[in-house]
Design a protein around this motif. Structure first.
Motif, PDB file in Angstrom:
ATOM      1  N   GLU A 106      -1.168  -6.648  -2.073  1.00 49.37           N
ATOM      2  CA  GLU A 106       0.194  -6.544  -1.554  1.00 49.37           C
ATOM      3  C   GLU A 106       0.962  -7.813  -1.935  1.00 49.37           C
ATOM      4  OE1 GLU A 106       0.247  -3.446   1.996  1.00 49.37           O
ATOM      5  OE2 GLU A 106      -0.466  -5.418   2.662  1.00 49.37           O
ATOM      6  N   SER A 112       5.986   7.072  -1.631  1.00 48.75           N
ATOM      7  CA  SER A 112       7.028   6.484  -0.783  1.00 48.75           C
ATOM      8  C   SER A 112       8.401   6.610  -1.447  1.00 48.75           C
ATOM      9  CB  SER A 112       6.730   5.004  -0.547  1.00 48.75           C
ATOM     10  OG  SER A 112       7.138   4.223  -1.670  1.00 48.75           O
ATOM     11  N   ASN A 143       2.436   6.731  -5.933  1.00 45.61           N
ATOM     12  CA  ASN A 143       3.538   6.284  -5.087  1.00 45.61           C
ATOM     13  C   ASN A 143       4.166   7.499  -4.414  1.00 45.61           C
ATOM     14  OD1 ASN A 143       5.675   5.055  -3.843  1.00 45.61           O
ATOM     15  ND2 ASN A 143       6.732   4.463  -5.728  1.00 45.61           N
ATOM     16  N   ARG A 166       0.816  -1.220   0.000  1.00 44.33           N
ATOM     17  CA  ARG A 166       0.000   0.000   0.000  1.00 44.33           C
ATOM     18  C   ARG A 166       0.841   1.258   0.000  1.00 44.33           C
ATOM     19  NH1 ARG A 166      -5.538  -0.681   3.502  1.00 44.33           N
ATOM     20  NH2 ARG A 166      -5.699   1.493   2.819  1.00 44.33           N
ATOM     21  N   GLU A 167       1.959   1.228   0.695  1.00 44.25           N
ATOM     22  CA  GLU A 167       2.790   2.425   0.816  1.00 44.25           C
ATOM     23  C   GLU A 167       3.282   2.939  -0.531  1.00 44.25           C
ATOM     24  OE1 GLU A 167       6.774   4.011   3.225  1.00 44.25           O
ATOM     25  OE2 GLU A 167       6.179   1.902   3.316  1.00 44.25           O
ATOM     26  N   ASN A 168       3.629   2.029  -1.443  1.00 39.89           N
ATOM     27  CA  ASN A 168       4.157   2.488  -2.735  1.00 39.89           C
ATOM     28  C   ASN A 168       3.160   2.329  -3.882  1.00 39.89           C
ATOM     29  OD1 ASN A 168       4.353  -0.307  -2.979  1.00 39.89           O
ATOM     30  ND2 ASN A 168       6.445  -0.317  -3.754  1.00 39.89           N
TER      31      ASN A 168
END
Length: 285
Positions: A219, A241, A239, A172-174
């Motif tokens: 993920e 991140s 993104n 999820r972060e990127n």
């Protein structure tokens, strides 16, 4: 009378040959499938196939290729990224048109054994795409259905599957992919324009027509893949991140659908496995 009998015999004999040919092909396919079952190489269980049919997606949290194959494929991507010129990192579409090394991955047993479980034994290679979201600057992928962008190019869309292979870890972060489960059976959605500078596509499904709270996030660790129906609503956040997120999309269709030549000028498709059912213009047949 003799001429009529001869013509009748020729027609009957032709039908018999065609029937025998089809029977032999089906027998070979059944034998191959049985061998795969005995060897443990059938990739998806009955429960996984049923889950895909019901929800329109499946997470395949297993390594698709061995480490050497994955390293080579990643290196091919890095070459394409280095040579992209003015293109953005998420615009490396149909790279296999230019680099036939990719066909050994796209038409490999590792990939096709998974795909066959979902769309059957007669498989056409539709397209592929390196989609890379750079750190901090990777654009969003707006909510969309793949099939909406291909409308009119094939005769049907119910057996088109995308295998999305993670070349980088994707979470999820990127900006990993996300889908709205079950929307593959809802038909084409209505679209609205979005800012193309911050999005991969210039249009998106109207936000008031979907419930983002139902989204499932894909993920994946490097080398794993997801599978989704071409009709399912999906997208990805940008993104933001410090970690790159690259995936290689491999898209396949059942040859029961016909690719319409006049709507696909200059576009190349390959027969990946089995036989051509509908008479599409495969370049390797």
């Amino acid at each position: 009378m003799k001429i009529v009998r001869k013509a009748y015999f020729q027609i009957t004999y032709g039908k018999l040959l065609m029937t025998l040919r089809l029977y032999n092909e089906e027998a070979r396919h059944s034998a191959t499938k049985e061998r795969r079952l005995m060897m443990g190489t059938v990739k998806l269980s009955a429960d996984e196939v049923e889950f895909y049919k019901k929800n329109g997606y499946l997470l395949y949290n297993k390594q698709v290729f061995n480490p050497e194959q994955l390293q080579e494929l990643t290196q091919i991507f890095e070459e394409h990224l280095e040579q992209k010129g003015s293109k953005l990192s998420d615009e490396l579409d149909v790279p296999h048109f230019r680099d036939e090394r990719l066909l050994s991955y796209l038409m490999s047993d590792e990939v096709l054994d998974v795909v066959e479980a979902l769309i059957g034994p007669n498989i056409g290679l539709w397209s592929s795409h390196f989609i890379c979201k750079d750190p901090f600057t990777g654009r969003a992928t707006p909510w969309h259905e793949d099939s909406a962008y291909w409308e009119g190019r094939l005769t049907s869309y119910d057996k088109i599957v995308t295998l999305w292979l993670a070349l980088d870890r994707s979470w999820r972060e990127n900006g990993c992919m996300r889908v709205i489960p079950g929307t593959h059976s809802s038909g084409f959605s209505e679209y609205e324009e979005v800012d193309a500078s911050g999005n991969l596509f210039p249009t998106q499904i109207k936000k008031d027509s979907l419930d983002e709270t139902k989204a499932v996030y894909f993920e994946l660790e490097q080398g794993e893949c997801s599978l989704h129906d071409s009709r399912i609503i999906h997208g990805a956040t940008p993104n933001t991140s410090p970690y790159r997120r690259c995936g290689y999309t491999m898209r396949f269709f059942s040859t029961e659908a016909r690719v319409i030549p006049e709507r696909n000028e200059g576009f190349k498709i390959w027969l990946a496995r089995g036989r051509d059912i509908a008479g599409s213009p495969f370049i390797n047949v």
